[in-house]
Design a protein around this motif. Structure first.
Motif, PDB file in Angstrom:
ATOM      1  N   THR A   4      -6.957  43.172 -21.076  1.00 10.93           N
ATOM      2  CA  THR A   4      -7.176  42.736 -22.455  1.00 10.93           C
ATOM      3  C   THR A   4      -5.875  42.373 -23.157  1.00 10.93           C
ATOM      4  N   TYR A  40     -16.798  44.834 -32.158  1.00 12.44           N
ATOM      5  CA  TYR A  40     -16.641  43.873 -31.071  1.00 12.44           C
ATOM      6  C   TYR A  40     -16.559  44.618 -29.744  1.00 12.44           C
ATOM      7  N   ALA A  78     -10.015  35.565 -22.573  1.00 18.51           N
ATOM      8  CA  ALA A  78     -11.123  35.466 -23.528  1.00 18.51           C
ATOM      9  C   ALA A  78     -12.347  34.816 -22.897  1.00 18.51           C
ATOM     10  N   PHE A  92     -14.103  37.487 -20.603  1.00 21.11           N
ATOM     11  CA  PHE A  92     -14.870  38.499 -21.314  1.00 21.11           C
ATOM     12  C   PHE A  92     -16.039  37.902 -22.092  1.00 21.11           C
ATOM     13  N   VAL A 108     -16.310  39.058 -28.693  1.00 25.41           N
ATOM     14  CA  VAL A 108     -14.887  39.158 -28.365  1.00 25.41           C
ATOM     15  C   VAL A 108     -14.077  38.803 -29.604  1.00 25.41           C
ATOM     16  N   TYR A 115     -14.970  43.597 -26.968  1.00 29.37           N
ATOM     17  CA  TYR A 115     -13.635  43.517 -26.376  1.00 29.37           C
ATOM     18  C   TYR A 115     -12.670  42.920 -27.394  1.00 29.37           C
TER      19      TYR A 115
END
Length: 386
Positions: A267, A236, A276, A279, A193, A238
């Motif tokens: 997001t 990444y 955060a 995810f 992430v 996400y």
């Protein structure tokens, strides 16, 4: 073929009347109408030399037939290619290969009468429904050290999902998500992430959580100009961003494409720390569609281990059920979940889950034994002679 070849006698007769040396003595009105007729006759006699219809009609019909044949051949070729890609299975082999077309998932709860004993043939009786603690207790009995010897086995929730909608030819495309369970356990899932925010406190918190990349709106220049190629946001899984700097990230839209932060996917939000965390350490689930039927699919997702407390397992299972049931859209009035089962990977045993009670729904009215016995098909008596 011209008109002159079709009607030679008629044309000769009309021409003799026009050039006759002895004109007929008629009234002025009749003579004027005959003069106009003679002029038209002369005009069509000249035009008849270049008036051909049969060849034109034949060419048009031939072109139409050729075009239709070409379309049929193209459609047939396309159908054969699709069958080759899908691996078409003959009808007499579909039952043995398990690819026969079904109207819905197999239902284990409609079978006639409920069992009256603990040991019964599952094919001829209705499977009893259990709560989460009851199902986990049965799995713990079979996974004790004297049997499977796996007291910390992962408990799975297997759900048969309905993808139909109120429209006959419309189906739910994406039934998946990431959920942060109330009680965490080792799921074996890992995701990378990147968090973009200008708040210093938020940067410190997400960095302590284990986020791989933390930055702000100044990262746009670093990615596009200064450190082009060194910071790859596409690597990444996400990219989470705060809403206040979202307009400054517009130059990265073409680079990130579907990974660009949006409020629809969660997001881009105000609470960046929670997003955060979801995810980074959340539990992801995905619906696997049936191979030949678009109307239903299956979701298999873990929600705990046998060593966890019953209350924790129940809380995780209820959170998953509610999150999956939330995929019901405005154009779907029926339930999303057909049936639910609790099982472990070490055994094929399926324990039916009473998911309706956790979703706040009423159970369908069960018929009495007398009503169900009256609906049984009448079998003809067979007399066996020695």
């Amino acid at each position: 073929m011209s008109l002159q070849s079709h009607f030679p006698f008629l044309l000769n007769r009309l021409s003799s009347l026009i050039v006759s040396p002895k004109p007929l003595q008629l009234r002025p009105a009749i003579s004027s109408s005959l003069s106009r007729t003679s002029e038209l006759t002369k005009y069509w006699c000249v035009k008849s030399q270049s008036l051909h219809t049969s060849a034109v009609d034949g060419a048009a019909r031939k072109g139409t037939r050729a075009r239709r044949d070409a379309i049929k051949k193209a459609n047939k070729k396309k159908k054969i290619e699709e069958e080759v890609k899908k691996g078409w299975t003959p009808f007499h082999e579909r039952k043995t290969s398990g690819t026969e077309i079904q109207d819905g998932p197999k239902n284990y709860t409609w079978k006639k009468l409920p069992p009256e004993d603990d040991v019964y043939i599952s094919e001829f009786f209705r499977w009893p429904e259990h709560t989460i603690p009851e199902a986990v207790a049965k799995l713990r009995q079979t996974h004790q050290p004297t049997m499977y010897n796996s007291p910390d086995a992962t408990v799975l929730l297997s759900l048969e999902v309905s993808l139909t909608t109120d429209k006959a030819k419309r189906f739910l495309d994406d039934v998946s998500g990431i959920l942060l369970l109330p009680h965490q356990f080792e799921t074996g899932q890992s995701r990378s992430v990147a968090v973009l925010t200008d708040c210093p406190d938020t940067r410190v918190k997400v960095h302590e959580m284990g986020v791989q990349l933390v930055g702000g709106k100044d990262i746009v220049k670093l990615v596009l100009l200064v450190l082009a190629g060194e910071i790859d946001l596409m690597s990444y899984d996400y990219v989470v961003s705060s809403l206040d700097i979202l307009p400054d990230l517009v130059p990265l839209r073409g680079l990130l494409k579907k990974k660009f932060p949006t409020p629809n996917y969660g997001t881009a939000c105000t609470d960046v720390v929670t997003a955060a965390s979801r995810f980074l350490s959340g539990l992801s689930y995905t619906c696997v569609k049936a191979p030949n039927v678009r109307s239903h699919g299956n979701i298999t997702v873990p929600f705990g281990t046998l060593s966890m407390e019953d209350d924790h397992l129940t809380a995780n299972a209820v959170a998953l059920l509610k999150d999956i049931d939330a995929h019901r859209k405005k154009h779907k009035s029926s339930d999303v979940i057909y049936w639910g089962y609790v099982r472990c990977l070490s055994t094929n045993e399926l324990i039916v889950l009473d998911h309706n009670s956790y979703l706040g729904r009423k159970k369908p009215e069960e018929k009495t034994s007398d009503e169900e016995k009256s609906e049984l098909p009448a079998h003809d008596a067979v007399q066996v002679s020695n």
